[in-house]
Design an enzyme around this catalytic site. Structure first.
Site, PDB file in Angstrom:
ATOM      1  N   ASP A 240       0.843  -1.481   0.324  1.00 37.04           N
ATOM      2  CA  ASP A 240       0.020  -0.031  -0.009  1.00 37.04           C
ATOM      3  C   ASP A 240       0.837   1.509  -0.128  1.00 37.04           C
ATOM      4  OD1 ASP A 240      -2.117  -2.099   0.501  1.00 37.04           O
ATOM      5  OD2 ASP A 240      -2.575  -0.791   2.109  1.00 37.04           O
ATOM      6  N   ASP A 409     -13.633  -3.685  -1.545  1.00 32.43           N
ATOM      7  CA  ASP A 409     -13.429  -3.349  -0.266  1.00 32.43           C
ATOM      8  C   ASP A 409     -14.100  -3.979   0.625  1.00 32.43           C
ATOM      9  OD1 ASP A 409     -10.507  -2.321  -0.545  1.00 32.43           O
ATOM     10  OD2 ASP A 409     -11.399  -0.430  -0.639  1.00 32.43           O
TER      11      ASP A 409
HETATM   12  O1  1PR Z   1     -10.454   3.187  -5.082  1.00 35.86           O
HETATM   13  O2  1PR Z   1      -9.567   2.656  -7.104  1.00 35.86           O
HETATM   14  O3  1PR Z   1      -9.294   4.386  -6.044  1.00 35.86           O
HETATM   15  O4  1PR Z   1      -8.344   2.181  -4.565  1.00 35.86           O
HETATM   16  C1  1PR Z   1      -8.085   2.705  -3.929  1.00 35.86           C
HETATM   17  C2  1PR Z   1      -7.159   1.160  -3.595  1.00 35.86           C
HETATM   18  O5  1PR Z   1      -6.116   1.513  -2.740  1.00 35.86           O
HETATM   19  C3  1PR Z   1      -7.778  -0.014  -3.582  1.00 35.86           C
HETATM   20  O6  1PR Z   1      -7.644  -1.184  -4.028  1.00 35.86           O
HETATM   21  C4  1PR Z   1      -8.081   0.019  -1.315  1.00 35.86           C
HETATM   22  O7  1PR Z   1      -8.152  -1.441  -1.028  1.00 35.86           O
HETATM   23  C5  1PR Z   1      -6.444   0.298  -1.736  1.00 35.86           C
HETATM   24  N1  1PR Z   1      -6.525   0.978  -0.268  1.00 35.86           N
HETATM   25  C6  1PR Z   1      -7.225   2.339  -0.177  1.00 35.86           C
HETATM   26  N2  1PR Z   1      -6.840   2.842   1.184  1.00 35.86           N
HETATM   27  C7  1PR Z   1      -6.922   1.766   1.784  1.00 35.86           C
HETATM   28  C8  1PR Z   1      -5.668   1.407   3.322  1.00 35.86           C
HETATM   29  O8  1PR Z   1      -5.756   1.158   3.684  1.00 35.86           O
HETATM   30  N3  1PR Z   1      -5.988   2.842   4.539  1.00 35.86           N
HETATM   31  N4  1PR Z   1      -5.773  -0.139   1.258  1.00 35.86           N
HETATM   32  C9  1PR Z   1      -6.309   1.189   1.137  1.00 35.86           C
HETATM   33  C10 1PR Z   1      -6.717  -1.661   0.968  1.00 35.86           C
HETATM   34  C11 1PR Z   1      -5.967  -3.816   1.548  1.00 35.86           C
HETATM   35  C12 1PR Z   1      -4.956  -4.435   1.221  1.00 35.86           C
HETATM   36  C13 1PR Z   1      -3.518  -4.922   1.790  1.00 35.86           C
HETATM   37  C14 1PR Z   1      -4.351  -6.041   2.393  1.00 35.86           C
HETATM   38  C15 1PR Z   1      -3.099  -7.064   3.054  1.00 35.86           C
HETATM   39  N5  1PR Z   1      -5.247  -2.462   1.583  1.00 35.86           N
HETATM   40  O9  1PR Z   1      -4.315  -3.835  -0.042  1.00 35.86           O
HETATM   41  O10 1PR Z   1      -2.281  -5.155   1.899  1.00 35.86           O
HETATM   42  O11 1PR Z   1      -5.409  -6.225   3.857  1.00 35.86           O
HETATM   43  O12 1PR Z   1      -2.641  -6.720   4.694  1.00 35.86           O
HETATM   44  P1  1PR Z   1      -3.355  -8.032   5.867  1.00 35.86           P
HETATM   45  O13 1PR Z   1      -2.240  -8.740   5.033  1.00 35.86           O
HETATM   46  O14 1PR Z   1      -2.030  -6.846   6.431  1.00 35.86           O
HETATM   47  O15 1PR Z   1      -3.921  -8.077   6.324  1.00 35.86           O
HETATM   48  P2  1PR Z   1      -9.359   2.946  -5.964  1.00 35.86           P
END
Ligand code: 1PR
Length: 563
Positions: A240, A409
């Protein structure tokens, strides 16, 4: 040596260019029909849709010069669509014709017994010398040339390797005279793929040049179906990415999407949103580390790109460009893939945004929020097909659906199972009263989709979304879980089973991995094709090699060979 690459203007050719640079081979691009005369070796790394490839080659006046080049006996190496274009036609685009050099058609995989596209690492078995152990390469395609020595002996005589997927055996590479073609992507197949490209280029040109009209001496051998194919489960390392408070792009990781350090209440450092953005390292350094450790794919998500135009986000593009120089497995980029308007008022389509990422070296783009809006629009329309204008559809049309990942998500919405009579009652999950997880015990819930990184919850459910984006053209679905993200409690198998049961395309499990056993559990309990993790890899708690060793020990196929 006059090595030329053919680029028809769509599809990611940057990966191959990066592989050649890494191997120390210089090359030029074919930019006009006259360049074919200068080429003494030609590689056509076609990625995308058959129709787009043939149409673009024709429009640019390159199709006939390509045919003449191949017929002249000079060495040709076609990759994916670059191999398919050698065939007569493809069921993907019945109105477009290929070169007809291999006398048969390209057909769609039968999806009654398996997921389509065929995506991931599978073996390529040599047809003439089957006793030589197979090599594993990265495949991503929905259409293939069936290997059929009885019905199509002339076409089968072109087969250099075959591959089994489900109950079908197809031609995974062709070789005859000066022509070589692979359905798989050597430029995305790690060390094995780089070695294959290098061997071809280092073989003297005289050996790679020859006519293709040699008579067939022996009938092509029969290849028997194995009880199980060799398609392996994929392990994906995800980063991320966002700016820290000083504007530097860093890899961060949240707990349930909150990526700021927790600050004790009352602290003078405390700001309204929490502490500093958690910094787990530099994206390019981590991406190359995970490639070397045996990750099957790498994913970079620009998690705050919804705030601004990604095309203005030059640092993120620079990160993708730099990472692609070190990573020779598929690279997915997500965040902000949608129609946007730059601060100066210039409109940018989602296709333009995606194209910019592909040019920078991405192999797939991942769409989050915009996929939710597109799915909602499809549901409201009451149609069972889109109008072709969504970001999913436009990108899939040009680059092929395998290049379009939808990243969901979801968040649990708890309800009273007795009184709930809402639209999602058929999708309710009932947690066991004995569950060791307090979040599950005796509770009932459905999964709602969110947008803007979980900041807004929508009324569309995860199953509705999954089905809709498959119709719109998504080639793969990445299923995060806001409830499990960063908790280390394990993947949410209930959620993953729901999504897996709703679609035919590959499903990637994400969020919650806390130990290696969670990976075997998710594959065994849900049948997903890939599992993605972030936190445990970033914090060094479990190594990708350990995960793969554990999976192999549990009889789950993974790609284990790493140089
Ligand atoms: O909506 O097209 O602009 O895409 C935004 C992207 O950014 C989406 O794929 C969304 O999942 C991601 N995102 C947005 N905010 C966050 C955040 O964390 N605040 N990350 C975020 C989402 C999910 C995974 C993460 C897994 C594994 N993170 O990327 O890596 O949950 O984590 P773990 O193994 O530590 O549990 P758009």
């Amino acid at each position: 040596m006059g090595l030329y690459l053919l680029d028809y203007g769509a599809g990611n050719v940057q990966s191959l260019a990066n592989s050649l640079s890494k191997l120390g081979h210089s090359f030029e691009w074919i930019s006009s029909p006259a360049d074919f005369h200068k080429a003494t070796s030609l590689i056509f790394p076609g990625v995308g849709a058959f129709e787009t490839a043939v149409e673009n080659l024709t429009k640019k006046g390159l199709l006939e010069p390509l045919r003449e080049y191949i017929q002249s006996g000079k060495p040709y190496f076609g990759i994916c669509i670059g191999m398919q274009v050698l065939f007569q036609s493809s069921a993907e685009s019945p109105n477009f014709y290929g070169l007809g050099i291999v006398p048969t058609t390209i057909d769609r995989f039968d999806d009654s017994d398996k997921t389509v596209p065929h995506m991931g690492w599978n073996s390529a078995d040599l047809v003439q010398t089957p006793d030589v152990g197979p090599a594993f390469y990265y495949f991503v395609h929905s259409y293939c040339a069936k290997y059929s020595p009885t019905d199509r002996p002339e076409a089968a005589s072109w087969a250099y390797t075959t591959t089994q997927y489900g109950g079908e055996i197809f031609i995974s590479s062709v070789r005859k005279g000066n022509v070589f073609g692979t359905q798989f992507h050597p430029e995305k197949s790690g060390a094995a793929g780089l070695a294959l490209i290098d061997n071809w280029l280092r073989t003297p040109e005289a050996e790679r040049s020859a006519g293709i009209s040699k008579p067939v001496s022996l009938p092509p051998p029969t290849v028997s179906l194995k009880p199980r194919d060799n398609l392996s489960k994929r392990i994906i390392a995800c980063m991320d990415v966002r700016s820290d408070d000083d504007g530097n792009l860093i890899v961060t990781k949240g707990d349930q999407y909150d990526v700021r350090e927790k600050v004790p209440s009352g602290s003078s450092m405390q700001v309204k949103t929490g502490g500093a953005v958690r910094n787990l390292g530099k994206p390019v350094t981590l991406a190359s580390k995970y490639y070397a450790a045996g990750a099957d794919e790498i994913c970079l998500l620009n998690i705050t790109s919804f705030r601004h135009s990604p095309l203005q986000d030059q640092p993120m593009l620079a990160v993708v460009r730099a990472a692609a120089k070190y990573v020779f497995v598929p690279l997915t980029i997500g965040g902000g893939i949608k129609d946007t308007v730059d601060p100066d008022g210039t409109k940018r389509s989602a296709l333009e945004v995606a194209s910019e990422y592909f040019r920078a070296g991405a192999d797939k783009v991942s769409i989050g929020s915009d996929a939710v809006y597109a799915a909602e629009k499809l549901l409201v329309s009451g149609q069972n097909h889109g109008d072709g204008t969504s970001s999913i559809a436009t990108i899939a049309h040009t680059y092929g659906r395998q290049a379009v990942v939808v990243s969901i998500d979801p968040r649990r919405v708890y309800v009273d199972a007795v009184t709930y009579n809402g639209p999602h009652k058929d999708e309710l999950i009932h947690g066991s009263p004995e569950s060791i997880l307090e979040s599950d015990r005796g509770k009932s819930w459905w999964y709602a989709c969110t947008v803007s990184g979980g900041r807004e919850t929508r009324s569309i459910s995860v199953c509705q979304l999954a089905r809709a984006v498959e119709v719109l053209g998504a080639g793969e679905i990445l299923v995060n879980s806001i409830d499990r993200d960063g908790t280390g409690l394990g993947f949410d198998s209930d959620l993953l089973r729901l999504v897996k049961g709703s679609v035919k395309v590959p499903v990637v499990a994400s969020s919650g991995a806390g130990k290696k056993e969670h990976f075997s559990e998710v594959f065994e309990q849900t049948g997903v094709e890939a599992a993605l993790a972030a936190g445990i890899f970033h914090r060094g708690e479990v190594d990708i090699g350990e995960v793969k060793e554990h999976l192999t020990h549990n009889n789950i196929k993974v790609r284990t060979y790493v140089a």
